[in-house]
Enzyme design. Structure first.
Site, PDB file in Angstrom:
ATOM      1  N   PRO A 155       0.795  -1.231   0.000  1.00 34.88           N
ATOM      2  CA  PRO A 155       0.000   0.000   0.000  1.00 34.88           C
ATOM      3  C   PRO A 155       0.828   1.282   0.000  1.00 34.88           C
ATOM      4  CG  PRO A 155      -0.068  -1.065   2.148  1.00 34.88           C
ATOM      5  CD  PRO A 155       0.571  -2.043   1.202  1.00 34.88           C
ATOM      6  N   ASN A 156       0.337   2.218  -0.784  1.00 30.83           N
ATOM      7  CA  ASN A 156       0.871   3.582  -0.896  1.00 30.83           C
ATOM      8  C   ASN A 156       2.186   3.674  -1.668  1.00 30.83           C
ATOM      9  OD1 ASN A 156      -1.252   4.890   0.624  1.00 30.83           O
ATOM     10  ND2 ASN A 156      -0.417   3.819   2.400  1.00 30.83           N
TER      11      ASN A 156
ATOM     12  N   ARG B 183       5.062  10.968  -2.731  1.00 29.12           N
ATOM     13  CA  ARG B 183       4.769  10.682  -1.326  1.00 29.12           C
ATOM     14  C   ARG B 183       5.996  10.968  -0.457  1.00 29.12           C
ATOM     15  NH1 ARG B 183       4.476   4.661   1.389  1.00 29.12           N
ATOM     16  NH2 ARG B 183       3.738   5.339   3.428  1.00 29.12           N
TER      17      ARG B 183
ATOM     18  N   TYR C 117      11.020   8.965   1.356  1.00 29.19           N
ATOM     19  CA  TYR C 117      11.015   7.860   0.393  1.00 29.19           C
ATOM     20  C   TYR C 117      11.750   8.165  -0.912  1.00 29.19           C
ATOM     21  CZ  TYR C 117       7.537   5.972   3.590  1.00 29.19           C
ATOM     22  OH  TYR C 117       6.902   5.495   4.717  1.00 29.19           O
TER      23      TYR C 117
ATOM     24  N   ASN D 126       8.149  -5.403  -0.472  1.00 28.79           N
ATOM     25  CA  ASN D 126       7.953  -4.220   0.359  1.00 28.79           C
ATOM     26  C   ASN D 126       6.457  -4.160   0.667  1.00 28.79           C
ATOM     27  OD1 ASN D 126       7.700  -1.796   1.663  1.00 28.79           O
ATOM     28  ND2 ASN D 126       8.895  -0.603   0.166  1.00 28.79           N
TER      29      ASN D 126
ATOM     30  N   ALA E 211       2.945  -0.548   5.072  1.00 27.65           N
ATOM     31  CA  ALA E 211       2.436  -0.573   6.444  1.00 27.65           C
ATOM     32  C   ALA E 211       1.934  -1.953   6.866  1.00 27.65           C
ATOM     33  CB  ALA E 211       1.321   0.459   6.600  1.00 27.65           C
TER      34      ALA E 211
ATOM     35  N   GLU F 125      12.647  -9.149   2.646  1.00 29.60           N
ATOM     36  CA  GLU F 125      11.837  -7.996   3.080  1.00 29.60           C
ATOM     37  C   GLU F 125      12.609  -6.723   2.771  1.00 29.60           C
ATOM     38  OE1 GLU F 125      10.907  -8.122   7.261  1.00 29.60           O
ATOM     39  OE2 GLU F 125      10.312  -6.009   7.299  1.00 29.60           O
TER      40      GLU F 125
ATOM     41  N   HIS G 284      12.492  -2.269   2.717  1.00 31.46           N
ATOM     42  CA  HIS G 284      11.901  -0.956   2.992  1.00 31.46           C
ATOM     43  C   HIS G 284      12.828   0.113   2.437  1.00 31.46           C
ATOM     44  CE1 HIS G 284       9.072  -2.939   5.584  1.00 31.46           C
ATOM     45  NE2 HIS G 284      10.098  -3.601   6.109  1.00 31.46           N
TER      46      HIS G 284
ATOM     47  N   ARG H 237      12.684   5.429  12.699  1.00 33.06           N
ATOM     48  CA  ARG H 237      11.394   6.134  12.610  1.00 33.06           C
ATOM     49  C   ARG H 237      10.519   5.792  13.828  1.00 33.06           C
ATOM     50  NH1 ARG H 237       8.922   5.332   6.867  1.00 33.06           N
ATOM     51  NH2 ARG H 237       7.639   7.069   7.633  1.00 33.06           N
TER      52      ARG H 237
END
Ligand code: DQA
Length: 150
Positions: A16-17, A24, A29, A80, A83, A104, A106, A113
């Site tokens: 998502p996103n 964004r 990012y 990725n 969330a 995985e 990111h 964060r």
């Protein structure tokens, strides 16, 4: 260079996103779009003799379906999960059921964060985790996947 038919398939799956990359929160990012990342994955994958397919969805169930469909088809997954990394049980369950090794990924350093980003339901199942290197992380992940599959 192997022929197309002998190349191993690798799925690059974004959650998502991540379709919003480029606009964004670029300070977090970066300014590279998802289309640019996906094109780079396909060409970097080809250089590694990997046949890369890229998909993105904002829907947890759609990601689950694609992971299920990867069973016996994809040799590896670069994931990725956005969330959903921090919230989903269905996605790690699908990865276990699919029996496809995954990395995985990111873009941001999630450990630098908010605390809710420090926990991942995926990490214990992953071959490894790449985070904090922005768009470059995808080519690092493909390099690592090529080694894993060798
Ligand atoms: C992300 C990190 C997640 O915490 C966040 O929810 C994302 C993107 C990253 O690539 O840095 O959507 O997975």
């Amino acid at each position: 260079m192997k022929t197309l038919s002998t190349r191993k398939n690798v799925l690059v799956l974004n959650g998502p996103n991540l379709n919003m990359l480029g606009t964004r929160e670029p300070a977090i990012y970066g300014s590279t779009t998802l289309a640019d990342i996906e094109a780079a994955c396909v060409s970097h994958g080809a250089a590694l003799d990997l046949a890369v397919t890229c998909r993105q969805s904002n829907l947890e169930g759609e990601l689950v379906t694609w992971i299920q469909e990867a069973r016996g088809v994809q040799a590896g997954i670069i994931l990725n999960a956005g969330a959903y990394t921090h919230t989903s049980i269905a996605i790690p369950d699908a990865l276990t059921a699919a029996e496809v090794p995954f990395i995985e990924l990111h873009l941001s350093n999630v450990f630098a964060r908010e605390e809710f980003r420090h926990h991942s339901w995926l990490s214990p199942l992953a071959k490894g985790v790449i985070c904090g290197f922005g768009a470059k992380g995808y080519s690092l992940a493909l390099d690592a996947m090529a080694d894993i599959l060798d």
